[in-house]
Write an enzyme that holds these catalytic residues in place. Structure first.
Site, short mmCIF file in Angstrom:
data_model
loop_
_atom_site.label_atom_id
_atom_site.label_comp_id
_atom_site.label_asym_id
_atom_site.label_seq_id
_atom_site.Cartn_x
_atom_site.Cartn_y
_atom_site.Cartn_z
N ARG A 222 0.88 -1.17 0.00
CA ARG A 222 0.00 0.00 0.00
C ARG A 222 0.92 1.22 0.00
O ARG A 222 1.52 1.54 1.01
CB ARG A 222 -0.89 -0.07 1.24
CG ARG A 222 -1.34 1.22 1.82
CD ARG A 222 -2.36 1.03 2.91
NE ARG A 222 -1.86 0.49 4.18
CZ ARG A 222 -1.11 1.16 5.05
NH1 ARG A 222 -0.68 2.37 4.77
NH2 ARG A 222 -0.74 0.60 6.18
N HIS B 65 -2.79 4.27 5.43
CA HIS B 65 -3.89 3.31 5.60
C HIS B 65 -5.23 3.91 5.16
O HIS B 65 -6.02 3.28 4.46
CB HIS B 65 -3.97 2.87 7.06
CG HIS B 65 -5.20 2.10 7.40
ND1 HIS B 65 -5.37 0.79 7.03
CD2 HIS B 65 -6.34 2.45 8.05
CE1 HIS B 65 -6.56 0.37 7.44
NE2 HIS B 65 -7.17 1.35 8.06
N TYR C 286 5.67 4.73 11.05
CA TYR C 286 5.91 3.28 11.11
C TYR C 286 6.63 2.68 9.90
O TYR C 286 6.87 1.49 9.86
CB TYR C 286 4.61 2.52 11.40
CG TYR C 286 3.48 2.74 10.40
CD1 TYR C 286 3.42 2.04 9.21
CD2 TYR C 286 2.45 3.64 10.70
CE1 TYR C 286 2.37 2.22 8.32
CE2 TYR C 286 1.40 3.84 9.81
CZ TYR C 286 1.36 3.13 8.62
OH TYR C 286 0.33 3.32 7.75
#
Ligand code: TPP
Ligand code: MG
Lengths: 328, 358
Positions: free
Chosen positions: B271, B275, B284
């Site tokens: 991705r 998100h 992250y």
């Protein structure tokens, strides 16, 4: 008409629906050759075959989810949860999925499934074989919740549940499976989901109850009629959700006094909703405090016999409560 | 750095007869088109969100190849599809229109998924046999097993002719790798295996569940490794390779249609965006990692493949881009101007129940 037990009436409803509609099937734990731990499905696998009476894996979430999927594939699943106490692993699938499907898809997908679960205490089942969970689910729009008290209603309501396009939770008073007997016609008939049923007429006090407690209520009403000359009316609620507000109000208009009985925990229970309806919509008829007699607010019914008996409402406790209210 | 290398050795065995070899140029271009349309709609959704014109977007970017491959392998619009929120490209390829997606973004009455009741990308389309999904992850998996159970049951009870192509003959569901930690996934897989159901679970493994990396979800390197534990066939595929994904999906489909049973296809992908519109992925993962994956973009890769074979040329690319842009613009204006749902029926308690005589 023949006299049948509650569980025979339930079995007969399933048997006839399996017979009448090839889309109907049963799944759950031990529902096959064992016929269910209470024998509700006894003989059905022999008659209808293992493709239609399917022993599930020991996994409640999947029993319900398979039912949801199969229902959306235009089948009519009857999912048995062995004890209502074991329905919690499936909470997500019932409350977030089955109950919301019709609304969340803007009325395009329906979940015509029936979930049967034995409920209730007084059978030495302890905390995890005695639970009454109607209030937990009654806060969830999109579910229908049915708790029959008589064998006649059980058969007719279960047939309605199986044919209903919505998910129906059908709670069965396990204590009454064999103890409760009544007249049940052979062959097809239905009892509509929704309306309450006046089981006993009276002008002095209205008792609201369902399932096992409806029997205790009738027993108690007979006691106070004989001993005290009090005429109590017993309204068998039968359908917990959706709420029959008019049916609930109707009797109260006559008596002005209400006692609500349930073996579920007292607080936030069904009785609170009935009391709210009566005080809001029936204020002008009110002629005394609206009282609830219910299970205490401990997790469930303790095992030890004297504690169990103290937990459970009984005909005697109900009779005492009626007397108190009647005096007002 | 997160590793998504696929053991190509394992796939080499099936190299001889790849179903994707027989895809015509027209079909290949159609697949390309859906990937492109999905990407352009997705990009527009991000812009609309930044402009404050829609409250939320969750993206399917980077996942387009495996999704379009999955759609093209099945009987689109007929077989059951129980997707998840990233499956824009899949739903478009199954038959959902650009307008329908946009209507959902704006929460408009005509949104076929939910009439504006659910957040965007909570896909549903009754006419296309796309089931309605909720937000709690993995709930669709055991339901898809139920749909597949329904198919098998209907055929066994002669309610459905197994050869009838107007009827659903398999159930395809999808979810992310993180969501396979849910009990729902395990219980659904178990039913699929026990009953040998016509069921396909597509795991779109993008290594992260919001911020949590794959190795904190499971102790095995592939989700597909767990399939064997349920009696389900597990296939790992490069999810950014549309043709390899198609081959894997065709195998899964053939197994479903022929009664061989369920298949798990794990598509390794990435991705390249946060998100959702509420996420900031800088906490992250490194920018280097994201940049590296952008170079493996599935659309650019497929485009190069088509260019190399003369199926596509620059003129055609320009033409497709112009068409996509026009469609995105048109569908946006349409949805923007479309009416909101009426308040009263949306909040009417009776609207939660299907009428009994239905
Ligand atoms: C039951 C549940 N818990 C938490 C969330 C919040 N949530 C939404 S998506 C997501 C991560 C899902 O990751 P993955 O399954 O890998 O799919 P991806 O988004 O990466 O495609 C989380 C934690 C949720 N939607 N449902
Ligand atoms: Mg992920």
């Amino acid at each position: 008409m023949a006299t049948k037990t509650l569980i025979e009436a339930i079995r007969e409803a399933m048997d006839e629906e399996l017979e009448n509609d090839p889309r109907v099937f049963i799944t759950g734990e031990d529902v096959g050759p064992r016929g269910g731990v209470f024998r509700a499905t006894m003989g059905l696998i022999e008659k209808h075959g293992p493709e239609r009476v399917v022993d599930s894996p020991l996994a409640e979430l999947s029993i319900i989810a398979i039912g949801i999927g199969a229902a959306m594939a235009d089948l009519r699943p009857i999912c048995e949860i062995q004890f209502a106490d074991f329905i919690h692993p499936a909470m997500n699938q019932i409350m977030n999925e089955a109950a919301k499907m019709y609304y969340r898809s803007n009325g395009t997908w329906t979940v015509p499934m029936t979930i049967r679960a034995p409920y209730g205490g007084g059978i030495s089942g302890g905390l995890y074989h005695s639970q009454s969970l109607e209030a937990l689910f009654a806060h969830c729009p999109g579910l229908k919740i049915v708790i029959p008290s008589t064998p006649y209603d059980a058969k007719g309501l279960l047939k309605s549940a199986i044919r209903d396009p919505n998910p129906v939770l059908f709670f069965e008073a396990k204590k009454g499976y064999r103890a409760i007997k009544g007249e049940v016609p052979d062959g097809d008939y239905t009892v509509p989901i929704g309306p309450v049923n006046v089981r006993r007429a009276g002008d002095d006090v209205t008792i609201y109850a369902y399932g096992m407690m409806a029997h205790y209520a009738v027993e108690a009403a007979n006691m106070v009629a004989e001993q005290d000359g009090i005429a109590a009316e017993v309204v068998d609620v039968r359908t917990i959700l959706p709420v029959d507000r008019e049916g609930i109000l109707e009797s109260f208009k006559k008596t002005g006094k209400a006692l609500i009985i349930y073996e579920d925990n007292l607080t936030m229970g069904y009785g609170a909703e009935v009391a709210a309806i009566l005080s809001d919509e029936g204020f002008e008829y009110m002629d005394g405090p609206i009282r609830r007699l219910a299970g205490p607010d401990v997790p469930s019914v303790p095992y030890s016999h004297p504690v169990q008996e103290a937990f459970m409402p009984s005909p005697k406790k109900i009779a005492d409560a009626i007397r108190e209210i009647a005096e007002y | 750095m997160a590793d998504q290398s696929v053991d190509l050795q394992a796939n080499a065995a099936s190299e001889q007869a790849r179903p994707s070899d027989s895809l015509s140029p027209e079909i290949l271009l159609e697949m390309y088109w859906y990937m492109l349309l999905s990407r352009r709609l997705d990009e527009r959704a991000w812009i609309l969100h930044r402009q404050g014109r829609i409250p939320f977007h969750i993206s399917g970017m980077g996942h387009e190849a495996c999704q379009v491959a999955a759609a093209f392998a099945i009987n689109r619009g007929v077989d059951y599809v129980h997707p998840y929120y990233r499956d824009l490209a899949m739903c478009l390829a199954v038959g959902m229109s650009a307008e329908e997606f946009m209507l959902g973004l704006f929460g408009k009455a005509e949104d076929p998924s939910s009439g504006g009741r659910q957040m965007p990308s909570h896909f549903s389309h009754r006419k296309l046999n796309i089931l309605s999904m909720s937000s709690p992850v993995a709930t669709q998996v055991p339901q898809a097993a139920g749909l597949a159970f329904g198919i098998k049951y209907r055929i066994a009870q002669q309610l459905q002719d197994p050869e009838d192509e107007t009827q659903p003959r398999l159930a395809l569901t999808s979810l992310g790798e993180g969501s396979t930690s849910q009990g729902e996934w395990h219980e659904g897989m178990n039913w699929a295996g026990v009953h040998k159901l016509p069921f396909i679970c597509l795991v779109e493994n993008n290594i992260y569940a919001i911020s949590v990396p794959m190795h904190q979800q499971m102790a095995v390197p592939n989700v597909a490794d767990r399939a064997a534990g349920y009696g389900v066939e597990g296939i790992v595929v490069d999810g950014n390779d549309i043709l390899a994904s198609y081959d894997a999906m065709v195998r899964a489909r053939d197994r479903a249609y022929s009664g061989e049973g369920p298949t798990l296809v794990e598509a390794k992908t990435y991705r390249p965006v946060p998100h959702s519109s509420d996420d900031d992925d800088r906490s992250y993962r490194s920018r280097d990692e994201v940049e590296e994956w952008k170079r493996k973009d599935p659309i650019a890769r497929f485009q190069q493949y088509l260019l190399d074979r003369g199926i596509l040329d620059q003129n055609k690319i320009d033409e497709y881009e112009a068409r996509a842009k026009q469609m995105v613009n048109q569908s946006q204006s349409y949805a923007d101007e479309a009416p909101y749902p009426e308040i009263a029926p949306s909040l009417d308690p009776s609207s939660v129940y299907a009428p009994v005589d239905k």
